[in-house]
Design a protein around this motif. Structure first.
Motif, mmCIF file in Angstrom:
data_model
loop_
_atom_site.group_PDB
_atom_site.id
_atom_site.type_symbol
_atom_site.label_atom_id
_atom_site.label_comp_id
_atom_site.label_asym_id
_atom_site.label_seq_id
_atom_site.Cartn_x
_atom_site.Cartn_y
_atom_site.Cartn_z
ATOM 1 N N TYR A 280 0.909 -0.251 -0.084
ATOM 2 C CA TYR A 280 -0.200 -0.121 -0.039
ATOM 3 C C TYR A 280 1.114 1.753 0.048
ATOM 4 O O TYR A 280 0.589 1.883 -0.952
ATOM 5 N N LEU A 281 1.831 1.892 1.242
ATOM 6 C CA LEU A 281 2.862 2.590 1.099
ATOM 7 C C LEU A 281 3.637 2.660 -0.383
ATOM 8 O O LEU A 281 3.837 3.731 -0.990
ATOM 9 N N HIS A 282 4.076 1.173 -1.005
ATOM 10 C CA HIS A 282 4.711 1.851 -2.499
ATOM 11 C C HIS A 282 3.594 2.362 -3.656
ATOM 12 O O HIS A 282 4.211 3.159 -4.232
ATOM 13 N N LYS A 283 2.103 1.351 -3.704
ATOM 14 C CA LYS A 283 1.149 2.615 -4.307
ATOM 15 C C LYS A 283 1.295 4.032 -4.350
ATOM 16 O O LYS A 283 1.136 4.837 -5.175
ATOM 17 N N LEU B 253 18.156 -13.131 -3.616
ATOM 18 C CA LEU B 253 17.532 -11.891 -4.525
ATOM 19 C C LEU B 253 16.964 -10.603 -4.157
ATOM 20 O O LEU B 253 17.574 -9.958 -4.538
ATOM 21 N N THR B 254 16.799 -10.345 -2.401
ATOM 22 C CA THR B 254 16.629 -9.422 -1.822
ATOM 23 C C THR B 254 17.966 -8.498 -2.751
ATOM 24 O O THR B 254 17.967 -7.490 -1.965
ATOM 25 N N SER B 255 18.341 -8.728 -2.138
ATOM 26 C CA SER B 255 19.707 -8.267 -1.184
ATOM 27 C C SER B 255 20.191 -7.688 -3.001
ATOM 28 O O SER B 255 20.753 -6.632 -3.316
ATOM 29 N N LEU B 256 20.046 -8.338 -4.199
ATOM 30 C CA LEU B 256 20.169 -7.932 -5.345
ATOM 31 C C LEU B 256 18.883 -6.748 -6.012
ATOM 32 O O LEU B 256 19.508 -5.503 -6.530
ATOM 33 N N THR B 257 17.919 -6.984 -5.077
ATOM 34 C CA THR B 257 16.532 -5.678 -5.805
ATOM 35 C C THR B 257 17.582 -3.974 -5.266
ATOM 36 O O THR B 257 17.123 -3.749 -5.478
ATOM 37 N N SER B 258 17.835 -4.746 -3.902
ATOM 38 C CA SER B 258 18.985 -3.105 -2.882
ATOM 39 C C SER B 258 20.180 -2.019 -4.029
ATOM 40 O O SER B 258 19.721 -1.148 -4.062
ATOM 41 N N PHE C 93 12.104 -9.292 -10.470
ATOM 42 C CA PHE C 93 12.773 -10.462 -9.393
ATOM 43 C C PHE C 93 12.381 -11.740 -8.962
ATOM 44 O O PHE C 93 10.809 -11.229 -8.800
ATOM 45 N N TYR C 94 12.496 -12.571 -9.355
ATOM 46 C CA TYR C 94 10.974 -13.858 -9.805
ATOM 47 C C TYR C 94 11.827 -14.807 -8.749
ATOM 48 O O TYR C 94 13.306 -15.012 -9.247
ATOM 49 N N ASP C 95 11.249 -15.447 -7.638
ATOM 50 C CA ASP C 95 11.114 -17.350 -7.535
ATOM 51 C C ASP C 95 9.883 -17.319 -7.391
ATOM 52 O O ASP C 95 9.328 -17.236 -6.396
ATOM 53 N N ASP C 96 9.904 -18.129 -6.448
ATOM 54 C CA ASP C 96 9.145 -19.805 -6.085
ATOM 55 C C ASP C 96 8.831 -19.315 -4.708
ATOM 56 O O ASP C 96 7.353 -19.747 -4.401
ATOM 57 N N THR C 97 9.202 -19.106 -3.736
ATOM 58 C CA THR C 97 9.330 -18.751 -2.920
ATOM 59 C C THR C 97 8.781 -18.413 -2.040
ATOM 60 O O THR C 97 8.373 -17.645 -2.151
ATOM 61 N N PHE C 98 8.121 -18.790 -0.878
ATOM 62 C CA PHE C 98 7.219 -17.615 0.388
ATOM 63 C C PHE C 98 8.461 -16.050 -0.040
ATOM 64 O O PHE C 98 7.727 -15.159 0.133
ATOM 65 N N ILE C 99 9.934 -15.805 1.294
ATOM 66 C CA ILE C 99 10.683 -14.956 1.143
ATOM 67 C C ILE C 99 10.680 -14.582 0.124
ATOM 68 O O ILE C 99 10.335 -13.452 -0.016
ATOM 69 N N ASN C 100 11.351 -14.945 -0.802
ATOM 70 C CA ASN C 100 11.011 -13.964 -2.086
ATOM 71 C C ASN C 100 10.187 -14.302 -3.605
ATOM 72 O O ASN C 100 10.936 -14.157 -4.575
ATOM 73 N N ILE D 190 6.188 -7.780 -6.766
ATOM 74 C CA ILE D 190 5.091 -6.915 -6.895
ATOM 75 C C ILE D 190 5.711 -5.644 -6.608
ATOM 76 O O ILE D 190 5.294 -4.389 -6.908
ATOM 77 N N THR D 191 6.542 -5.965 -5.033
ATOM 78 C CA THR D 191 6.768 -4.650 -4.508
ATOM 79 C C THR D 191 8.510 -3.916 -5.155
ATOM 80 O O THR D 191 7.498 -2.717 -6.314
ATOM 81 N N ASN D 192 8.666 -4.402 -6.836
ATOM 82 C CA ASN D 192 9.441 -3.782 -6.980
ATOM 83 C C ASN D 192 9.175 -3.616 -8.600
ATOM 84 O O ASN D 192 9.504 -2.849 -9.220
ATOM 85 N N GLU D 193 7.822 -4.176 -8.266
ATOM 86 C CA GLU D 193 7.259 -3.419 -10.379
ATOM 87 C C GLU D 193 6.938 -2.173 -9.653
ATOM 88 O O GLU D 193 6.853 -1.395 -10.655
#
Length: 940
Positions: A142-145, A296-301, A323-330, A336-339
């Protein structure tokens, strides 16, 4: 102030009677130590990670909104069935990540029953943790939007009202109207498992402060706030979502700039196009990029920090990251947040570039979602089903494989690589970070099959770079080959496929990781100033701790032509590589290089007979005294040959044009020793340089030849002093001189000469290599004489002055030639008997009907013929060569000759001389290699 504070003594009541002494000692020690900020701050740090006032305000609001989101989630009032199912799927992913055994929660209905009464549920702990994380995520999205809306409203000069902030979806639907030219295709703004949250009206006053906060908040601060951390760090049962996979090196801005350089500049550089900055309104190239793998989170940063750095630049290309991953963490949350962050970034880019932000957003996002797998085959669907979007394909994929299984990591690397090819466009780039070497000798067959699908454009080696943190030791850059069927006739002519690739390597130590920016800066300069086709080798000291090396390489049958070696005489050894780049010049510095026309051009020239006869036009190859032939018959061993222009046509007829190319050379300076260049091209270091420089087939071979490295000392003309020439007299001998020496004498003299070269050769390298080259070719000519003479006819090349022949002959029993030598027959040819007393002038060796004879002349008259074996005739001819103005009759009576069998036995000793020549040739070639290699190592 700091020094005053450090120097001020602190009273201590427990010091007792020794208080004054201790205080005095402290004052002395503090006076000697000054406060230096450099000891407490990292060089280059600008305080980006410090918490600002806006960060504190937003963190406080985020915490309050998480409480509100949790309350709304537990009320169950605004959630429809599809959303309940989506949230249940999210919980299943969460439970699978932490290994929770929730077998009773087998449907979304049962799950929600446990949620409403989670305190009494046997899965209370898991449900509480999931609700905490999930509430955190819905608020973050929501805050990203809201941040996107605030940036957009400021750019288009629209007031963001309270209702717009409380209900962002309604406001965005008015800006990006569905079905219009501003229709926005975007997954993050569609209905999903996180999109339901709206703050309660109680938080309206807090929401009003968001525009002011977001306009002053950096991307780094926003990402930190929206990164989940456990509310109770002491609770070991909580899910460690980000702490376990966070990398301080991969999240650094310098690493993000490194990724940007690869994504923006490397594909253009690899295709031979200079990367230039343009204005976005001229032409926009939208490319999709997928990030997947570990950290993956580090790469986004790091990626978004680097994007802030390049927004002021006029870029031609816009990258849409996923930034794509099937796991719950990433999983979907990170995507969505990175888009949403990407949308905000597009607004900021439009503001910086003076473009219409709505137009830019719609254009970029529309083109992003046009690249789908359904269209990859060239067919377009007649119906656009938005409810089931097709999977995207990408121009670039970044795969980080920091963690590899212990068992068969190479197989894992190949399987992960192959799995990504389905999402990669033809000719798209796949960047793979891994700690596993790709080129393992035992896996060459698998690699050979792999390279039928992909091409390795480059590999970057960080293995010897210390202080790189979680960065992998290797980066491989592949391109996907188009999936086209080959012609059937090609299968009948299998041959070794050779593909060129670029090799980058860094050595040294990163004393601080922010020094990685020096590597990025040097790489950017390299992409701008160096062309891959004309830069075979390059080396530079990035700073006092780090060196950068580049060279061209090639792959044949799944193996590298030049592999990294610890041998100090190998080109890939760091120290030798460094010296090589400093002590060599391009071939174009020594010769002017022209391409010689092929047969078609030559035929055209042949028609101009009149102009040729009038000397108005010369054949193209005759303009150049030297012809360079590039032999690419074996792609694993490209060879260079230098020939005289007179031999060009014969060589062209012998070699053909399929695998050979011909270039004319004209020396740019006097006293060029061609033999030295020939020997250099055949030396071990020369062969390595040729393989590095002339790979990649026949394309742009002339430019590669121009850049071929030649030792700089080939320019030096310092001649040996006269008093030293006695030590290298052996090297100046011709073939006849060598045939006069005993093999052991030659070896002893050669050893003395080599001793002199090893002592003084470094001072006169050009002269020494030139003399060694001359001696080498003299030995080759001598061996060719042996090759032309059959083993039973060595007498043809025998020099009877050689001690190993003349000394045994003097000890043998001999008989006069005339009148009673049993193995010699003499036939008189002149009818005048007095001719026998005429003076001898010359003789000729002849044969008739298998009989060998020596015809003896006086002036122009043949006086007699001497018949015998070839060995005996050679010996007689040798004796005649020392006779001057002697009557032939006197010669016949005076000369004695051993038996043919004794002569042949002695002449067979020449085999010892042949073996000596072979041995000296090997040693000479080795000394030439050592001299060139040593001089390259010294001449820096």
């Amino acid at each position: 102030m700091a020094n005053n504070w450090l120097n001020s003594p602190r009273p201590d009541a427990t010091l007792g009677s020794h208080k004054d002494d201790l205080v005095a000692d402290q004052q002395i020690s503090f006076k000697n130590s000054q406060f230096l900020p450099s000891k407490f701050f990292v060089t280059g740090w600008k305080g980006e990670s410090l918490v600002s006032k806006q960060t504190c305000s937003l963190e406080s609001l985020h915490h309050k909104l998480c409480i509100d989101a949790r309350a709304q989630f537990m009320s169950f009032s605004r959630l429809n069935k599809s959303l309940r199912i989506a949230i249940f799927s999210e919980f299943l992913s969460f439970a699978n990540t932490i290994g929770a055994n929730c077998h009773d929660l087998d449907s979304h209905t049962t799950f929600w029953q446990h949620v409403l009464d989670y305190k009494n549920s046997p899965y209370c702990q898991f449900l509480d943790e999931f609700i905490e994380i999930y509430s955190f995520r819905v608020v973050s999205i929501y805050l990203h939007k809201i941040r996107f809306i605030v940036q957009l409203c400021q750019d288009i000069s629209v007031f963001s009202s309270d209702n717009n902030l409380l209900n962002p979806a309604s406001f965005l639907s008015k800006i990006f109207k569905k079905g219009s030219s501003t229709d926005l295709t975007c997954e993050s703004l569609q209905t999903n498992q996180y999109s339901w949250y709206r703050p309660s009206i109680n938080y309206k006053e807090h929401i009003k402060k968001l525009p002011q906060i977001f306009l002053q908040l950096s991307t780094t601060e926003m990402m930190k706030i929206c990164t989940f951390s456990r509310s109770k760090p002491s609770d070991k049962n909580k899910l460690e979502t980000y702490e376990s996979q966070y990398s301080h090196s991969l999240s650094h801005k310098s690493f993000g700039q490194f990724l940007n350089s690869l994504l923006h500049k490397f594909p253009k550089w690899c295709d031979g196009k200079n990367y230039k900055e343009h204005n976005l309104n001229q032409a926009i190239e939208v490319t999709n990029c997928k990030f997947i793998g570990n950290n993956l989170t580090s790469l986004t940063s790091s990626y978004w920090q680097a994007q802030e750095h390049i927004m002021d630049l006029s870029l031609k290309q816009v990258i849409c990251p996923d930034f794509y991953d099937d796991t719950f963490i990433n999983g979907s949350y990170v995507r969505i947040t990175n888009e949403l962050q990407h949308l905000t970034s597009l607004v900021q880019i439009a503001t910086k570039q003076g473009l219409d932000s709505i137009w830019l957003i719609c254009k970029v996002m529309r083109e992003k979602y046009l690249h789908i797998k359904d269209n990859s085959s060239g067919q377009i669907s007649m119906f656009n089903n938005e409810d089931s979007p097709s999977e995207l394909i990408y121009s670039n994929i970044v795969l980080n494989l920091y963690t590899l299984p212990k068992n068969n990591p190479h197989h894992y690397l190949i399987s992960q690589l192959t799995a990504q090819l389905g999402s990669l466009k033809d000719n798209g780039h796949l960047f793979i970070f891994a700690n596993q070497q790709l080129f393992v000798p035992s896996q060459s067959e698998k690699l050979e099959q792999l390279f039928k699908k992909v091409t390795l454009k480059a590999y970057l080696n960080f293995e010897d770079l210390k202080g790189k943190g979680e960065m992998t030791s290797y980066l491989y850059v592949f391109t996907k080959k188009p999936s086209k069927t080959k012609s059937s006739y090609q299968n009948y002519f299998p041959q070794h496929q050779k593909e060129s690739c670029s090799a980058f390597r860094w050595n040294g130590e990163l004393t601080q990781f922010n020094k990685f920016s020096d590597i990025v800066s040097e790489l950017n300069d390299f992409f701008v100033t160096k062309c891959p086709n004309s830069t075979p080798i390059f080396q530079k000291e990035v700073n006092q701790h780090i060196s950068f090396e580049f060279h061209q390489n090639a792959i044949v049958d799944g193996k590298l032509v030049i592999s990294v070696s610890n041998d100090t005489d190998r080109i890939t050894h760091p120290s030798f590589f460094k010296n090589l780049t400093k002590s060599c010049l391009p071939l174009d510095y020594f010769f002017h290089i022209d391409t010689i026309h092929n047969d078609v051009d030559c035929k055209k020239q042949d028609f101009a007979l009149t102009s040729n006869f009038l000397a108005l036009k010369l054949d193209h190859e005759l303009k150049h005294p030297i012809v360079l032939v590039v032999n690419q018959t074996d792609p694993r061993n490209v060879q260079i040959e230098l020939i005289a222009r007179d031999s060009y046509k014969a060589k062209r007829e012998e070699y053909g044009l399929a695998f050979h190319q011909y270039f004319g050379l004209t020396a740019r300076m006097e006293n060029i020793n061609i033999n030295v260049f020939r020997d250099f091209f055949q030396s071990s270091i020369g062969v390595q340089i040729i393989q590095l420089s002339l790979n990649g087939g026949t394309t742009k071979l002339k430019s590669k030849l121009k850049a071929l490295l030649i030792p700089k000392f080939f320019l030096k003309r310092s001649e040996l002093p006269a008093h030293l020439e006695q030590y290298i007299a052996l090297l100046k001998m011709n073939v006849n001189n060598l045939f006069e020496h005993h093999p052991q004498d030659l070896k002893d003299e050669f050893d003395r000469t080599i001793g002199f070269i090893l002592t003084h050769g470094a001072h006169y390298p050009w002269d020494i290599v030139g003399l060694l080259s001359y001696f080498k070719h003299t030995l080759i000519d001598g061996l060719s004489n042996f090759k032309q003479a059959p083993s039973n006819q060595l007498s043809r090349i025998a020099n009877f002055n050689n001690p190993m022949i003349i000394e045994p002959l003097l000890k043998m029993q001999s008989t006069n030639i005339f009148p009673n030598h049993p193995d010699i027959y003499i036939e008189f040819l002149s009818e005048d008997p007095s001719k026998i007393h005429s003076n001898y002038t010359h003789s000729l060796t002849k044969s008739k009907d298998g009989n060998h004879y020596l015809e003896v002349y006086s002036e122009d008259h043949a006086v007699l013929q001497i018949y015998s074996t070839p060995a005996t005739l050679s010996f007689i001819e040798f004796i005649l060569s020392s006779i001057d103005n002697t009557p032939i009759s006197q010669f016949l009576q005076m000369v004695k000759v051993p038996s043919p069998s004794d002569l042949e036995q002695v002449i067979n000793n020449l085999i010892m001389l042949e073996n000596c020549f072979k041995e000296l040739l090997l040693h000479t070639t080795s000394i030439i290699n050592q001299t060139i290699t040593r001089q390259i190592s010294l001449d820096t």
